[in-house]
Motif scaffolding. Structure first.
Motif, PDB file in Angstrom:
ATOM      1  N   VAL A 196      43.242  90.983  60.354  1.00  0.00           N
ATOM      2  CA  VAL A 196      43.779  90.638  59.044  1.00  0.00           C
ATOM      3  C   VAL A 196      44.393  89.253  59.131  1.00  0.00           C
ATOM      4  N   ASP A 197      44.471  88.629  57.959  1.00  0.00           N
ATOM      5  CA  ASP A 197      45.138  87.329  57.942  1.00  0.00           C
ATOM      6  C   ASP A 197      46.641  87.531  57.716  1.00  0.00           C
ATOM      7  N   ALA A 198      47.365  86.448  57.548  1.00  0.00           N
ATOM      8  CA  ALA A 198      48.807  86.523  57.420  1.00  0.00           C
ATOM      9  C   ALA A 198      49.223  87.258  56.161  1.00  0.00           C
ATOM     10  N   ARG A 199      48.356  87.323  55.151  1.00  0.00           N
ATOM     11  CA  ARG A 199      48.673  88.020  53.907  1.00  0.00           C
ATOM     12  C   ARG A 199      48.295  89.495  53.972  1.00  0.00           C
ATOM     13  N   GLY A 200      47.703  89.925  55.088  1.00  0.00           N
ATOM     14  CA  GLY A 200      47.339  91.317  55.255  1.00  0.00           C
ATOM     15  C   GLY A 200      45.961  91.657  54.740  1.00  0.00           C
ATOM     16  N   THR A 201      45.092  90.686  54.473  1.00  0.00           N
ATOM     17  CA  THR A 201      43.740  90.957  53.989  1.00  0.00           C
ATOM     18  C   THR A 201      42.822  91.177  55.169  1.00  0.00           C
ATOM     19  N   ALA A 202      42.003  92.227  55.114  1.00  0.00           N
ATOM     20  CA  ALA A 202      41.081  92.532  56.201  1.00  0.00           C
ATOM     21  C   ALA A 202      40.004  91.458  56.299  1.00  0.00           C
ATOM     22  N   LEU A 203      39.669  91.026  57.544  1.00  0.00           N
ATOM     23  CA  LEU A 203      38.681  89.970  57.807  1.00  0.00           C
ATOM     24  C   LEU A 203      37.430  90.588  58.408  1.00  0.00           C
ATOM     25  N   LEU A 231      46.761  86.717  67.132  1.00  0.00           N
ATOM     26  CA  LEU A 231      45.821  85.967  67.952  1.00  0.00           C
ATOM     27  C   LEU A 231      46.234  84.507  68.056  1.00  0.00           C
ATOM     28  N   ALA A 232      45.619  83.811  68.980  1.00  0.00           N
ATOM     29  CA  ALA A 232      45.995  82.410  69.227  1.00  0.00           C
ATOM     30  C   ALA A 232      45.731  81.517  68.025  1.00  0.00           C
ATOM     31  N   ASP A 233      44.696  81.818  67.195  1.00  0.00           N
ATOM     32  CA  ASP A 233      44.360  80.955  66.057  1.00  0.00           C
ATOM     33  C   ASP A 233      44.991  81.424  64.757  1.00  0.00           C
ATOM     34  N   GLY A 234      45.921  82.415  64.789  1.00  0.00           N
ATOM     35  CA  GLY A 234      46.662  82.779  63.596  1.00  0.00           C
ATOM     36  C   GLY A 234      46.417  84.159  63.027  1.00  0.00           C
ATOM     37  N   PRO A 235      45.200  84.692  62.970  1.00  0.00           N
ATOM     38  CA  PRO A 235      44.988  86.026  62.403  1.00  0.00           C
ATOM     39  C   PRO A 235      45.718  87.098  63.248  1.00  0.00           C
ATOM     40  N   TYR A 236      45.817  88.313  62.674  1.00  0.00           N
ATOM     41  CA  TYR A 236      46.455  89.434  63.349  1.00  0.00           C
ATOM     42  C   TYR A 236      45.433  90.535  63.603  1.00  0.00           C
ATOM     43  N   ILE A 237      45.605  91.221  64.695  1.00  0.00           N
ATOM     44  CA  ILE A 237      44.776  92.387  65.026  1.00  0.00           C
ATOM     45  C   ILE A 237      45.637  93.639  64.862  1.00  0.00           C
ATOM     46  N   ALA A 268      50.398  95.975  55.006  1.00  0.00           N
ATOM     47  CA  ALA A 268      50.951  95.025  54.024  1.00  0.00           C
ATOM     48  C   ALA A 268      51.527  93.785  54.689  1.00  0.00           C
ATOM     49  N   ASP A 269      52.400  93.917  55.664  1.00  0.00           N
ATOM     50  CA  ASP A 269      53.054  92.765  56.279  1.00  0.00           C
ATOM     51  C   ASP A 269      52.805  92.802  57.785  1.00  0.00           C
ATOM     52  N   ARG A 299      52.990  90.447  59.935  1.00  0.00           N
ATOM     53  CA  ARG A 299      53.904  89.648  60.734  1.00  0.00           C
ATOM     54  C   ARG A 299      55.108  90.503  61.197  1.00  0.00           C
ATOM     55  N   ALA A 300      55.674  91.285  60.274  1.00  0.00           N
ATOM     56  CA  ALA A 300      56.805  92.134  60.655  1.00  0.00           C
ATOM     57  C   ALA A 300      56.395  93.187  61.675  1.00  0.00           C
ATOM     58  N   LEU A 301      55.177  93.711  61.498  1.00  0.00           N
ATOM     59  CA  LEU A 301      54.702  94.736  62.436  1.00  0.00           C
ATOM     60  C   LEU A 301      54.506  94.139  63.816  1.00  0.00           C
ATOM     61  N   ALA A 302      53.955  92.910  63.878  1.00  0.00           N
ATOM     62  CA  ALA A 302      53.737  92.273  65.172  1.00  0.00           C
ATOM     63  C   ALA A 302      55.055  91.905  65.829  1.00  0.00           C
ATOM     64  N   ALA A 303      56.052  91.594  65.002  1.00  0.00           N
ATOM     65  CA  ALA A 303      57.346  91.237  65.579  1.00  0.00           C
ATOM     66  C   ALA A 303      58.100  92.462  66.097  1.00  0.00           C
ATOM     67  N   GLY A 304      57.789  93.625  65.582  1.00  0.00           N
ATOM     68  CA  GLY A 304      58.460  94.834  66.030  1.00  0.00           C
ATOM     69  C   GLY A 304      58.018  95.272  67.408  1.00  0.00           C
ATOM     70  N   SER A 305      58.885  96.030  68.077  1.00  0.00           N
ATOM     71  CA  SER A 305      58.576  96.463  69.451  1.00  0.00           C
ATOM     72  C   SER A 305      57.901  97.832  69.503  1.00  0.00           C
ATOM     73  N   GLU A 306      58.058  98.620  68.461  1.00  0.00           N
ATOM     74  CA  GLU A 306      57.524  99.977  68.464  1.00  0.00           C
ATOM     75  C   GLU A 306      56.475 100.137  67.370  1.00  0.00           C
ATOM     76  N   PRO A 307      55.423 100.932  67.616  1.00  0.00           N
ATOM     77  CA  PRO A 307      54.478 101.253  66.538  1.00  0.00           C
ATOM     78  C   PRO A 307      55.188 102.067  65.456  1.00  0.00           C
ATOM     79  N   ARG A 308      54.560 102.085  64.293  1.00  0.00           N
ATOM     80  CA  ARG A 308      55.146 102.831  63.197  1.00  0.00           C
ATOM     81  C   ARG A 308      54.098 103.710  62.554  1.00  0.00           C
ATOM     82  N   ASP A 309      54.563 104.666  61.698  1.00  0.00           N
ATOM     83  CA  ASP A 309      53.669 105.612  61.030  1.00  0.00           C
ATOM     84  C   ASP A 309      53.163 104.995  59.726  1.00  0.00           C
ATOM     85  N   VAL A 310      51.849 105.181  59.493  1.00  0.00           N
ATOM     86  CA  VAL A 310      51.232 104.801  58.215  1.00  0.00           C
ATOM     87  C   VAL A 310      50.279 105.908  57.807  1.00  0.00           C
TER      88      VAL A 310
END
Length: 482
Positions: free
Chosen positions: A100-107, A154-160, A126-127, A129-140
């Motif tokens: 996903v990108d920084a806005r949470g859109t699937a790539l 990732l190194a170029d900006g997107p999130y996995i 949804a967010d 960045r907050a999930l990546a900054a957290g130390s523990e997984p969460r329920d969805v």
């Protein structure tokens, strides 16, 4: 009055004890089930979170870009770095891997458009960045299914986004819950049956107490609570205390009945004793009223006879008053009394009344005791009068006084005809006269009353042809000088 043999309904002690045990076990089962399920859930979630964290850390530390991941040439590297412990297994179908990108859109990844599950995961996060900054997984929730999700940048900006389903965990917890409830219900039912059986057996002594109380209320005073083979200490103590109380109740009832019977007999005997002299006096008065006593000698004889009967009634009334006063436990006028002197005085009186009777006295010196002097004189007087009335005038008599074994003993023994055993047992009964002899039958009853008022005891020793011996034992209270 009839008591119910066993309690019925929810108010019975048996049901209350059973419900209390079942409630306590139910609380224990619920607490144990809750703790075990919470522990199991915590452990399984910890395993899932550990795997997700390892995958996230491996992917984040690889410093890969989305282009590199998208390149088929680096898939092997991605696979080796993402999957822990060098496992050759690919992510299971209940796992979701999406970019996903920084806005949470699937790539798009691997030249494949995002699936519905990937887009739903991206929408649920949804967010990133907050999930990546957290130390523990969460329920969805993805399409109604529960997942644990974490993210890395990732190194170029997107999130996995890395997600693993927890449906199997929840299903396992539900199955364990149903199993625990089923086993707990069986245990509660078994405990209820065992408690009912045990309480019924343990409460059998209490039911025996109820039956005994019912029997006693219906008049059977001899009933007692039987001993039980299986009983508790408290119930056994209650049984012993109840039996002791029942014994006291029976004794008091028997004593009251005996006292009432003695009172009725006493009234009847007193009435009979008074009727005889009254009848004699009335007869002489009627003779005088009808003019049948013409001669002076006849009138003088009738007058002497009436005076004799009056004296007899006077003595009888005095004796009855003495017994009545003794029954009320009067306060004695205690002082130092020399019982040896009283014995010698009684012997002198007997010698004066019957000079031909051999009298022996064993009462030398002084023997002091704390007592009522008039009462002791009456005791010795009645004992001597009993000898004088019921034995021939030439029968030897021995009077004695001694101190031994902490008591003072007064004794009057004769060598007369003696008494049968059944007569000796009743010798202290009021108005009892052995063989229908002379006297009112109150002398020895007064002796017993006076002696008991002093806290002592009186006993007889006799047999046919062996005479009669009466022994009075008085407490040897210390004498007060002065």
């Amino acid at each position: 009055m009839r008591f119910p043999r066993r309690g019925r309904g929810l108010r019975s002690l048996r049901v209350k004890l059973t419900l209390a045990n079942v409630a306590l076990l139910a609380v224990g089962v619920v607490a144990a089930t809750a703790v075990s399920l919470m522990g199991m859930r915590h452990y399984l979630l910890g395993q899932i979170d550990t795997d997700l964290t390892k995958m996230r850390d491996s992917l984040g530390s690889s410093r890969l870009t989305l282009r590199q991941i998208d390149s088929l040439s680096v898939l092997g590297v991605v696979r080796d770095r993402i999957l822990p412990d060098g496992s050759d297994d690919r992510p299971t179908p209940d796992s979701i891997f999406t970019a996903v990108d920084a806005r949470g859109t699937a790539l798009t990844l691997f030249d494949v458009a995002p699936t519905d599950a990937q887009r739903a995961l991206a929408d649920a996060v949804a967010d990133p960045r907050a999930l990546a900054a957290g130390s523990e997984p969460r329920d969805v929730s993805v399409h109604g299914a529960a997942y644990r999700v974490t993210a890395t940048r990732l190194a170029d900006g997107p999130y996995i986004l890395l997600a693993t389903s927890t449906e199997a965990l929840h299903q396992g917890v539900a199955k364990a819950l149903r199993l625990d409830l089923a086993v707990g219900t069986l245990l509660l039912m078994l405990l209820a049956c065992l408690t009912l059986f045990s309480v019924r057996r343990r409460m059998r002594p209490l039911e025996d107490m109820v039956e005994t109380s019912s029997a006693i209320a219906e008049g059977d005073l001899t009933r007692r609570v039987p001993s039980s083979r299986e009983t508790t200490l408290e119930v056994e103590q209650l049984r012993l205390a109840l039996n002791s109380m029942l014994h006291q109740v029976e004794t008091a009832y028997r004593t009251r009945e005996r006292s009432a019977a003695q009172l009725r007999r006493f009234v009847a005997d007193a009435s009979h004793e008074l009727r005889t002299p009254l009848s004699a006096i009335r007869g002489y008065l009627q003779l005088y009223d009808q003019g049948m006593l013409r001669e002076p000698e006849e009138r003088r004889r009738a007058w002497d006879r009436m005076n004799g009967e009056v004296d007899r009634m006077g003595r009888l009334v005095d004796e009855l008053l003495t017994l009545a006063r003794l029954d009320q436990r009067p306060e004695l006028r205690l002082r130092n009394v020399d019982v040896s002197r009283l014995v010698r005085d009684a012997a002198e009186d007997l010698r004066a009344q019957q000079p031909g009777r051999p009298v022996t006295v064993d009462a030398d010196g002084a023997l002091l005791v704390r007592a009522d002097e008039s009462g002791l004189r009456q005791v010795l007087g009645n004992l001597v009068a009993n000898v004088r009335t019921h034995t021939p005038a030439d029968v030897p008599v021995r009077l004695g006084a001694e101190r031994a074994d902490g008591v003072v003993r007064l004794s009057v023994r004769d060598e007369g005809p003696g008494l049968e055993a059944e007569d000796a047992a009743r010798v202290f009964d009021r108005f009892f006269r052995a063989g229908g002899g002379a006297g009112s039958g109150l002398g020895l009853a007064i002796v017993q009353g006076v002696v008991r008022a002093h806290g002592g005891e009186v006993s007889v020793r006799t047999a046919p042809g062996e005479g009669l011996g009466v022994t009075v034992e008085l407490p040897a209270r210390p004498a007060v000088c002065g």
